[in-house]
Design an enzyme around this catalytic site. Structure first.
Site, PDB file in Angstrom:
ATOM      1  N   GLY A  27       0.787  -1.220   0.000  1.00 39.13           N
ATOM      2  CA  GLY A  27       0.000   0.000   0.000  1.00 39.13           C
ATOM      3  C   GLY A  27       0.819   1.269   0.000  1.00 39.13           C
ATOM      4  O   GLY A  27       0.463   2.245  -0.666  1.00 39.13           O
ATOM      5  N   THR A  28       1.928   1.285   0.722  1.00 37.53           N
ATOM      6  CA  THR A  28       2.744   2.503   0.781  1.00 37.53           C
ATOM      7  C   THR A  28       3.299   2.856  -0.587  1.00 37.53           C
ATOM      8  O   THR A  28       3.255   4.019  -1.009  1.00 37.53           O
ATOM      9  CB  THR A  28       3.886   2.335   1.799  1.00 37.53           C
ATOM     10  OG1 THR A  28       3.323   2.148   3.105  1.00 37.53           O
ATOM     11  CG2 THR A  28       4.790   3.559   1.814  1.00 37.53           C
TER      12      THR A  28
ATOM     13  N   ASN B 148      -8.195   4.056   8.709  1.00 36.26           N
ATOM     14  CA  ASN B 148      -7.486   2.972   9.381  1.00 36.26           C
ATOM     15  C   ASN B 148      -7.550   3.054  10.895  1.00 36.26           C
ATOM     16  O   ASN B 148      -7.391   2.044  11.579  1.00 36.26           O
ATOM     17  CB  ASN B 148      -6.019   2.958   8.937  1.00 36.26           C
ATOM     18  CG  ASN B 148      -5.324   4.281   9.205  1.00 36.26           C
ATOM     19  OD1 ASN B 148      -5.679   5.297   8.602  1.00 36.26           O
ATOM     20  ND2 ASN B 148      -4.344   4.293  10.093  1.00 36.26           N
TER      21      ASN B 148
ATOM     22  N   GLN C 130      -7.916  -0.555   3.856  1.00 35.62           N
ATOM     23  CA  GLN C 130      -8.736  -1.079   4.946  1.00 35.62           C
ATOM     24  C   GLN C 130     -10.108  -1.562   4.474  1.00 35.62           C
ATOM     25  O   GLN C 130     -10.768  -2.324   5.181  1.00 35.62           O
ATOM     26  CB  GLN C 130      -8.924   0.000   6.018  1.00 35.62           C
ATOM     27  CG  GLN C 130      -7.658   0.426   6.717  1.00 35.62           C
ATOM     28  CD  GLN C 130      -7.074  -0.646   7.616  1.00 35.62           C
ATOM     29  OE1 GLN C 130      -7.776  -1.546   8.084  1.00 35.62           O
ATOM     30  NE2 GLN C 130      -5.780  -0.563   7.875  1.00 35.62           N
TER      31      GLN C 130
ATOM     32  N   HIS D 151      -1.585  -7.879   2.896  1.00 35.08           N
ATOM     33  CA  HIS D 151      -1.545  -8.354   4.280  1.00 35.08           C
ATOM     34  C   HIS D 151      -2.680  -7.838   5.146  1.00 35.08           C
ATOM     35  O   HIS D 151      -2.806  -8.253   6.303  1.00 35.08           O
ATOM     36  CB  HIS D 151      -0.188  -8.020   4.912  1.00 35.08           C
ATOM     37  CG  HIS D 151       0.031  -6.579   5.214  1.00 35.08           C
ATOM     38  ND1 HIS D 151       0.006  -6.086   6.492  1.00 35.08           N
ATOM     39  CD2 HIS D 151       0.297  -5.519   4.414  1.00 35.08           C
ATOM     40  CE1 HIS D 151       0.252  -4.789   6.473  1.00 35.08           C
ATOM     41  NE2 HIS D 151       0.428  -4.419   5.222  1.00 35.08           N
TER      42      HIS D 151
ATOM     43  N   CYS E  42       4.279   7.120  18.246  1.00 34.89           N
ATOM     44  CA  CYS E  42       5.300   7.377  19.245  1.00 34.89           C
ATOM     45  C   CYS E  42       6.595   7.750  18.549  1.00 34.89           C
ATOM     46  O   CYS E  42       7.091   6.989  17.718  1.00 34.89           O
ATOM     47  CB  CYS E  42       5.505   6.149  20.122  1.00 34.89           C
ATOM     48  SG  CYS E  42       6.632   6.417  21.493  1.00 34.89           S
TER      49      CYS E  42
END
Length: 387
Positions: free
Chosen positions: A72-73, A155, A183, A205, A329
């Site tokens: 997807g990226t 997502n 998604q 995936h 993060c």
């Protein structure tokens, strides 16, 4: 006896379907490059082209519209960068404010290094882009818009976008419309032709296929500038030796996921609704994010007041519940979810979010395990936040 782990992170990656494993492993013993002209190469080429036909048939596309990528990226980068470059000197890129970083970051890179003018389309409190919002953004300077990108389903919070309406608005002005459907495929009905999108991203995936295989569906007559150059494979749009075993597994996953979508959706909707009801009963002040009705069947996304999402995630993980946080993060510092901020959430609430996502292997036992350990984990996370 200790309960087994509950995997509630299918939106990140989902276990491979048996059909995909069988299709992929069946090709691993073959030798040959799909670009070679000898017999072995032709056999591999046949596998690739049959897989292309399978995916096209499942998703309402023509085989010639299926361009294989590594996932997807890459497909998002190819669509956003490639269409921007193909339509220069137009400089405006309209993209929703709640996109995955696989779409947002290429757009921002174009702004930083290629002179693009990136405009983030605002969303409502459910995370939805409205057709009137897009129309107003276009009409400020329609001749300057290079392309538009709005994901099919979010997502994080699971809200399903009105893709067909948005694509129709784009076409009123002759502007290419891209949608990231990573998604959506396998969870809701997806038809490339019916959506009227010009480009559509999907990956293996997320639907029970292998990691490292995906595709960009490109309507006929639309040719983005290549992001990577080499052997000229895939309509000279995406060069690189094709991974035939992964493509075979990917195609099997797409076919199976689409065939079973209706039944899976019904099962997951029931399981998700039970999860939402029981989480609300266990944690009365919890906040459900996203559209309460028009959302992905396997998605339940919450803000837990007084908690840091990362801390709560690790506490649940220690008790055998695997989920994901709605915040990124960076260097050990929790950042508020850009999706929730765009929806109007306060930064503190956006940092205290968790996403529970279901898939084809999910069972009621997974929900039972979550509810068994969640109250104590939330209480401990709140105490830690006060210390």
């Amino acid at each position: 006896m200790t309960r087994p782990s509950a995997y509630l992170d299918h939106a990140a990656t989902t276990p491979m379907l048996p059909e995909a494993i069988e299709a992929m492993t069946g090709q691993l013993k073959r030798v040959g490059n799909a670009s070679s002209l000898h017999a072995a190469g032709r056999q591999v080429r046949r596998v690739v082209e049959e897989s292309r036909e399978t995916i096209a048939d499942a998703l309402g596309a023509r085989p010639s519209e299926v361009v294989f990528t590594s996932g997807g990226t890459e497909a998002d980068n190819l669509a956003i960068k490639g269409l921007y470059w193909a339509r220069r000197p137009r400089r405006r890129v309209l993209i929703s404010s709640v996109e995955h970083h696989a779409a947002l970051d290429p757009a921002h890179w174009l702004a930083d290094s290629q002179g693009a003018e990136v405009e983030l389309l605002p969303v409502d409190g459910a995370g939805r882009v409205h057709a009137d919002t897009l129309r107003a953004a276009i009409e400020r300077d329609p001749d300057g818009v290079a392309m538009i990108s709005v994901m099919w389903a979010n997502n994080e919070v699971g809200t399903v976008q009105p893709v067909t309406e948005l694509a129709a608005v784009a076409h009123e002005h002759g502007i290419p419309f891209h949608t990231d459907a990573v998604q959506a495929v396998g969870q809701v009905p997806v038809s490339f032709a019916a959506s009227r999108a010009d480009a559509l991203t999907l990956t293996g995936h997320k639907i029970g296929g292998p990691i490292g295989a995906g595709a960009l569906l490109l309507t006929r007559g639309l040719t983005p500038v290549s992001v990577q150059h080499g052997g000229g494979q895939e309509r000279d749009v995406r060069s690189g030796t094709l991974d035939a075993p992964a493509i075979a597994g990917f195609a099997a996953a797409v076919s199976t996921a689409v065939q079973e979508q209706e039944a899976l959706s019904a099962r997951l909707t029931s399981l998700r609704d039970d999860l939402i009801q029981r989480v609300r009963a266990a944690i009365p002040d919890v906040v459900l994010n996203g559209d309460p009705a028009d959302r992905l069947p396997g998605n339940a996304h919450f803000c837990f007041p007084g908690c840091e999402g990362d801390a709560l995630l690790m506490l649940l993980d220690a008790k055998g519940v695997e989920c994901s946080t709605g915040s990124a993060c960076s260097a050990g510092v929790a950042q508020p979810s850009h999706v929730l901020l765009a929806m109007g959430a306060e930064p503190a609430a956006a940092r205290g979010s968790l996403r529970f996502t279901l898939g084809h292997t999910s069972t009621p036992d997974d929900v039972d395990r979550l509810i068994e350990v969640l109250p104590a984990a939330v209480e401990r996370a709140r105490r830690a936040g006060l210390s």
